[in-house]
Enzyme design. Structure first.
Site, short mmCIF file in Angstrom:
data_model
loop_
_atom_site.label_atom_id
_atom_site.label_comp_id
_atom_site.label_asym_id
_atom_site.label_seq_id
_atom_site.Cartn_x
_atom_site.Cartn_y
_atom_site.Cartn_z
N GLN A 12 -26.42 30.12 -6.17
CA GLN A 12 -26.65 29.20 -5.05
C GLN A 12 -25.41 29.13 -4.18
O GLN A 12 -24.35 29.67 -4.54
CB GLN A 12 -27.03 27.80 -5.54
CG GLN A 12 -25.89 27.10 -6.27
CD GLN A 12 -26.26 25.69 -6.71
OE1 GLN A 12 -27.37 25.44 -7.14
NE2 GLN A 12 -25.31 24.78 -6.59
N GLY A 13 -25.51 28.45 -3.08
CA GLY A 13 -24.35 28.10 -2.25
C GLY A 13 -23.63 29.32 -1.70
O GLY A 13 -24.25 30.31 -1.27
N ILE A 14 -22.30 29.25 -1.72
CA ILE A 14 -21.48 30.30 -1.10
C ILE A 14 -21.71 31.64 -1.81
O ILE A 14 -21.85 32.68 -1.16
CB ILE A 14 -19.99 29.89 -1.15
CG1 ILE A 14 -19.76 28.69 -0.22
CG2 ILE A 14 -19.09 31.06 -0.75
CD1 ILE A 14 -18.38 28.04 -0.34
N ASP A 33 -24.51 33.81 -13.07
CA ASP A 33 -24.50 32.34 -12.97
C ASP A 33 -24.75 31.75 -14.35
O ASP A 33 -25.32 32.39 -15.23
CB ASP A 33 -25.55 31.83 -11.97
CG ASP A 33 -25.12 30.51 -11.32
OD1 ASP A 33 -24.62 30.54 -10.18
OD2 ASP A 33 -25.26 29.45 -11.97
N SER A 139 -9.63 27.63 -1.79
CA SER A 139 -10.21 26.51 -1.04
C SER A 139 -9.17 26.01 -0.06
O SER A 139 -7.96 26.27 -0.24
CB SER A 139 -10.57 25.39 -2.02
OG SER A 139 -10.87 24.19 -1.33
N TYR A 152 -9.22 19.47 -8.92
CA TYR A 152 -9.78 20.57 -8.13
C TYR A 152 -8.68 21.26 -7.33
O TYR A 152 -8.55 22.49 -7.34
CB TYR A 152 -10.86 20.01 -7.19
CG TYR A 152 -11.59 21.06 -6.39
CD1 TYR A 152 -12.50 21.91 -7.00
CD2 TYR A 152 -11.36 21.20 -5.04
CE1 TYR A 152 -13.17 22.88 -6.27
CE2 TYR A 152 -12.02 22.17 -4.30
CZ TYR A 152 -12.93 23.00 -4.91
OH TYR A 152 -13.59 23.96 -4.19
N LYS A 156 -7.17 25.09 -7.56
CA LYS A 156 -7.24 26.01 -6.43
C LYS A 156 -5.85 26.52 -6.03
O LYS A 156 -5.70 27.67 -5.63
CB LYS A 156 -7.98 25.37 -5.26
CG LYS A 156 -9.45 25.08 -5.55
CD LYS A 156 -10.23 26.37 -5.84
CE LYS A 156 -11.69 26.14 -6.13
NZ LYS A 156 -12.45 27.38 -6.33
N ILE A 184 -15.19 22.77 4.77
CA ILE A 184 -16.42 22.03 4.47
C ILE A 184 -17.60 22.99 4.64
O ILE A 184 -17.93 23.37 5.77
CB ILE A 184 -16.61 20.87 5.47
CG1 ILE A 184 -15.35 20.02 5.61
CG2 ILE A 184 -17.85 20.02 5.09
CD1 ILE A 184 -15.05 19.10 4.49
P1 ADP Z 1 -20.14 26.21 -3.71
O1 ADP Z 1 -19.88 25.18 -2.67
O2 ADP Z 1 -18.85 26.79 -4.26
O3 ADP Z 1 -21.13 27.26 -3.34
P2 ADP Z 1 -22.09 25.30 -5.73
O4 ADP Z 1 -21.91 24.26 -6.79
O5 ADP Z 1 -23.22 25.15 -4.77
O6 ADP Z 1 -20.69 25.35 -4.96
O7 ADP Z 1 -22.19 26.75 -6.42
C1 ADP Z 1 -21.37 27.13 -7.49
C2 ADP Z 1 -22.15 28.07 -8.38
O8 ADP Z 1 -21.32 28.42 -9.50
C3 ADP Z 1 -23.42 27.44 -8.95
O9 ADP Z 1 -24.50 28.35 -8.83
C4 ADP Z 1 -23.07 27.18 -10.40
O10 ADP Z 1 -24.19 27.22 -11.28
C5 ADP Z 1 -22.09 28.31 -10.69
N1 ADP Z 1 -21.21 28.00 -11.83
C6 ADP Z 1 -20.55 26.84 -12.04
N2 ADP Z 1 -19.88 26.90 -13.21
C7 ADP Z 1 -20.10 28.12 -13.74
C8 ADP Z 1 -19.68 28.77 -14.93
N3 ADP Z 1 -18.89 28.16 -15.81
N4 ADP Z 1 -20.11 30.04 -15.16
C9 ADP Z 1 -20.93 30.66 -14.27
N5 ADP Z 1 -21.37 30.08 -13.14
C10 ADP Z 1 -20.96 28.83 -12.86
#
Ligand code: ADP
EC number: 1.1.1.304
Length: 256
Positions: A12-14, A33, A139, A152, A156, A184
């Site tokens: 998800q996300g970035i 993930d 970040s 955090y 970073k 952001i």
């Molecule tokens: P961002 O703003 O960095 O995109 P998100 O929380 O939306 O933040 O996305 C971070 C992604 O990293 C998520 O899909 C989350 O499930 C994944 N993630 C977080 N912790 C771990 C981990 N320990 N191992 C693998 N993936 C992870």
């Protein structure tokens, strides 16, 4: 089998945005993930677009799992070209109120997870003998500390230090190591940050978001695609001479 990009936190996300953008440049994508459902969904979307992609479910703080990931992804999708240490976690709290388990988990995922990723990718690149690219998620919080984000921000800053150190150390093997510094970007992580920050500061979420927006000179929040463009450039032949750098992708919030 094409050039392989392993992207952690790509469910998800970035990270998801990075996966779609790199697929456009012909990379086969290992979607990594901790959540199987989101990883699977991103792989489905990539395959629909005609890309080669496979999901790998693991916790990046588990060193052995990261090493197994690299072996398995190379066996499944071809030689490693790019490793993106994108997975990360955040929490918002005052230093004096922070839950120790939150602090430990954050350092485990953000710092150790990135370290293991660099270690496993570098070993694979050395074995292949043909250089390689590593890109890390730092970040805006890696260049300036923030109240309520101490762990955090510390993690970073560590990732930026790791990026510079690894860039020097791995240069002899033609491996470049760079980082992106999002400001952001509207993702699930950002929603959670805004909600908790608003709660602690006694603001509404809308007020908190408005305050952040007022700091962005280009007048809008970032999108995952804004960050993905920088990663695609770090991964491209155009950036062959760039290493140890981190680029702010923040619409002009800060300069460094
Ligand atoms: P961002 O703003 O960095 O995109 P998100 O929380 O939306 O933040 O996305 C971070 C992604 O990293 C998520 O899909 C989350 O499930 C994944 N993630 C977080 N912790 C771990 C981990 N320990 N191992 C693998 N993936 C992870």
């Amino acid at each position: 089998m094409g050039k392989l990009a392993i992207i952690t936190g790509a469910g998800q996300g970035i990270g998801e945005g990075i996966a779609y953008r790199l697929a456009e440049d012909g990379f086969a994508i290992a979607v990594v993930d901790i959540h199987p459902e989101t990883a699977k969904k991103v792989v489905e979307n990539l395959v629909k677009k005609g890309a080669s992609a496979k999901a790998y479910v693991l916790d990046v703080s588990d060193r052995l799992a990261v090493f197994e990931l690299v072996d398995q992804a190379v066996a499944d999708l071809g030689a490693l070209a790019l490793y993106v240490n994108n997975a990360g976690v955040a929490f918002i709290d005052a230093i004096v109120d922070s839950d120790p388990s939150d602090v430990e988990r954050l350092f485990d995922v953000n710092i150790k997870g990135t370290y293991w990723g660099i270690q496993a990718a570098a070993k694979q690149f050395k074995k292949q003998g043909n250089g390689g690219r590593i890109v890390n998620a730092a970040s805006l919080a890696s260049v300036e500390g923030s109240a309520l984000q101490s762990a955090y921000s510390a993690s970073k800053f560590a990732i930026r230090g790791l990026t510079q150190s690894a860039a020097k150390e791995l240069s002899a093997d033609k491996i470049t190591v760079n980082a992106y510094n999002p400001g952001i970007v509207r993702t699930a992580m950002r929603d959670a940050i805004d909600q908790k920050t608003a709660q602690i500061k006694g603001l509404t979420v809308a007020q908190q978001q408005e305050n952040c927006l007022n700091e962005i000179y280009l007048g809008r929040e970032g999108r995952p695609s804004d960050v993905a463009e920088v990663v695609a450039w770090f991964a491209s032949s155009a950036a062959a001479y760039i290493t140890g750098q981190s680029i702010l992708v923040d619409g002009g919030m800060r300069f460094h």
